[in-house]
Design a protein around this motif. Structure first.
Motif, PDB file in Angstrom:
ATOM      1  N   ALA A   1       0.835  -1.204   0.000  1.00 32.23           N
ATOM      2  CA  ALA A   1       0.000   0.000   0.000  1.00 32.23           C
ATOM      3  C   ALA A   1       0.870   1.255   0.000  1.00 32.23           C
ATOM      4  CB  ALA A   1      -0.934  -0.003   1.200  1.00 32.23           C
ATOM      5  N   ALA A   2       1.981   1.216   0.726  1.00 32.31           N
ATOM      6  CA  ALA A   2       2.890   2.365   0.752  1.00 32.31           C
ATOM      7  C   ALA A   2       3.477   2.609  -0.632  1.00 32.31           C
ATOM      8  CB  ALA A   2       4.007   2.135   1.767  1.00 32.31           C
ATOM      9  N   LEU A   3       3.889   1.542  -1.314  1.00 26.52           N
ATOM     10  CA  LEU A   3       4.423   1.695  -2.675  1.00 26.52           C
ATOM     11  C   LEU A   3       3.367   2.247  -3.621  1.00 26.52           C
ATOM     12  CD1 LEU A   3       6.645  -1.469  -3.234  1.00 26.52           C
ATOM     13  CD2 LEU A   3       7.365   0.875  -2.770  1.00 26.52           C
ATOM     14  N   ALA A   4       2.146   1.760  -3.499  1.00 23.57           N
ATOM     15  CA  ALA A   4       1.063   2.254  -4.346  1.00 23.57           C
ATOM     16  C   ALA A   4       0.811   3.740  -4.097  1.00 23.57           C
ATOM     17  CB  ALA A   4      -0.209   1.441  -4.100  1.00 23.57           C
ATOM     18  N   GLU A   5       0.843   4.136  -2.840  1.00 24.42           N
ATOM     19  CA  GLU A   5       0.645   5.552  -2.509  1.00 24.42           C
ATOM     20  C   GLU A   5       1.787   6.398  -3.071  1.00 24.42           C
ATOM     21  OE1 GLU A   5      -0.137   8.519   1.308  1.00 24.42           O
ATOM     22  OE2 GLU A   5      -0.087   6.353   1.637  1.00 24.42           O
TER      23      GLU A   5
ATOM     24  N   ASP B   1       4.293  20.188  -2.350  1.00 20.87           N
ATOM     25  CA  ASP B   1       5.009  20.220  -1.073  1.00 20.87           C
ATOM     26  C   ASP B   1       4.462  19.165  -0.123  1.00 20.87           C
ATOM     27  OD1 ASP B   1       6.821  21.429   0.939  1.00 20.87           O
ATOM     28  OD2 ASP B   1       4.917  21.988   1.894  1.00 20.87           O
ATOM     29  N   ARG B   2       3.140  19.074  -0.043  1.00 15.66           N
ATOM     30  CA  ARG B   2       2.500  18.081   0.834  1.00 15.66           C
ATOM     31  C   ARG B   2       2.842  16.664   0.384  1.00 15.66           C
ATOM     32  NH1 ARG B   2      -2.719  16.002   0.359  1.00 15.66           N
ATOM     33  NH2 ARG B   2      -3.150  17.611  -1.181  1.00 15.66           N
ATOM     34  N   TYR B   3       2.807  16.402  -0.918  1.00 12.09           N
ATOM     35  CA  TYR B   3       3.146  15.074  -1.436  1.00 12.09           C
ATOM     36  C   TYR B   3       4.607  14.735  -1.178  1.00 12.09           C
ATOM     37  CZ  TYR B   3      -1.309  15.226  -3.966  1.00 12.09           C
ATOM     38  OH  TYR B   3      -2.640  15.304  -4.283  1.00 12.09           O
TER      39      TYR B   3
ATOM     40  N   MET C   1       8.493  11.420   1.697  1.00 13.91           N
ATOM     41  CA  MET C   1       9.703  11.224   2.503  1.00 13.91           C
ATOM     42  C   MET C   1       9.396  10.340   3.713  1.00 13.91           C
ATOM     43  SD  MET C   1      11.866  14.795   2.247  1.00 13.91           S
ATOM     44  CE  MET C   1      10.580  15.816   2.913  1.00 13.91           C
ATOM     45  N   LYS C   2       8.234  10.554   4.326  1.00 16.82           N
ATOM     46  CA  LYS C   2       7.836   9.729   5.473  1.00 16.82           C
ATOM     47  C   LYS C   2       7.612   8.281   5.043  1.00 16.82           C
ATOM     48  CE  LYS C   2       4.312   9.582   9.149  1.00 16.82           C
ATOM     49  NZ  LYS C   2       5.018   8.592   9.849  1.00 16.82           N
ATOM     50  N   LEU C   3       6.935   8.085   3.920  1.00 17.67           N
ATOM     51  CA  LEU C   3       6.689   6.731   3.435  1.00 17.67           C
ATOM     52  C   LEU C   3       7.980   6.009   3.066  1.00 17.67           C
ATOM     53  CD1 LEU C   3       3.478   7.093   1.230  1.00 17.67           C
ATOM     54  CD2 LEU C   3       3.721   5.814   3.364  1.00 17.67           C
ATOM     55  N   VAL C   4       8.896   6.707   2.425  1.00 16.93           N
ATOM     56  CA  VAL C   4      10.171   6.087   2.064  1.00 16.93           C
ATOM     57  C   VAL C   4      10.911   5.663   3.325  1.00 16.93           C
ATOM     58  CG1 VAL C   4      12.457   6.550   1.079  1.00 16.93           C
ATOM     59  CG2 VAL C   4      10.398   7.177  -0.193  1.00 16.93           C
ATOM     60  N   GLU C   5      10.885   6.502   4.338  1.00 15.86           N
ATOM     61  CA  GLU C   5      11.525   6.162   5.620  1.00 15.86           C
ATOM     62  C   GLU C   5      10.892   4.902   6.223  1.00 15.86           C
ATOM     63  OE1 GLU C   5      11.383   8.153   9.980  1.00 15.86           O
ATOM     64  OE2 GLU C   5      12.019   9.484   8.358  1.00 15.86           O
ATOM     65  N   GLU C   6       9.561   4.831   6.187  1.00 19.51           N
ATOM     66  CA  GLU C   6       8.861   3.663   6.725  1.00 19.51           C
ATOM     67  C   GLU C   6       9.154   2.405   5.911  1.00 19.51           C
ATOM     68  OE1 GLU C   6       4.753   4.805   6.901  1.00 19.51           O
ATOM     69  OE2 GLU C   6       5.067   6.120   8.614  1.00 19.51           O
ATOM     70  N   CYS C   7       9.228   2.541   4.595  1.00 19.91           N
ATOM     71  CA  CYS C   7       9.550   1.395   3.736  1.00 19.91           C
ATOM     72  C   CYS C   7      10.964   0.891   4.024  1.00 19.91           C
ATOM     73  CB  CYS C   7       9.431   1.776   2.260  1.00 19.91           C
ATOM     74  SG  CYS C   7       7.734   1.942   1.668  1.00 19.91           S
ATOM     75  N   ARG C   8      11.895   1.806   4.167  1.00 19.80           N
ATOM     76  CA  ARG C   8      13.279   1.400   4.474  1.00 19.80           C
ATOM     77  C   ARG C   8      13.359   0.680   5.808  1.00 19.80           C
ATOM     78  NH1 ARG C   8      16.248   6.882   2.384  1.00 19.80           N
ATOM     79  NH2 ARG C   8      16.372   6.263   0.188  1.00 19.80           N
TER      80      ARG C   8
END
Length: 73
Positions: free
Chosen positions: A20-24, A43-45, A50-57
């Motif tokens: 789901a994170a990758l899809a977002e 800016d919001r995206y 950045m938050k999603l990439v951190e969580e994925c890592r």
């Protein structure tokens, strides 16, 4: 994908949905590339991505640690 925003989730390891994170991330990338997207939205995206990439890592790091632990047994 604002309606499915993952920020409202508990953030625990079992709650994280990598797919789901990758899809977002893919959806936000498409929106950022669109000429119709305003600078405030971009800016919001970018902040959300950045938050999603951190969580994925972090998710991938935990998965690698689990595999390494299995290799050591």
């Amino acid at each position: 994908m604002e309606g499915r925003d993952m920020e409202s989730r508990g953030g625990g390891e079992s709650d994280f949905d990598y797919a789901a994170a990758l899809a977002e991330l893919e959806e936000m990338a498409a929106k950022v590339e669109s000429a119709d997207t305003g600078i405030d939205d971009i800016d919001r995206y970018m902040r959300r991505s950045m938050k999603l990439v951190e969580e994925c890592r972090a998710y991938l790091r935990r998965a690698r640690e689990k595999l390494d632990a299995l290799d050591e047994e």
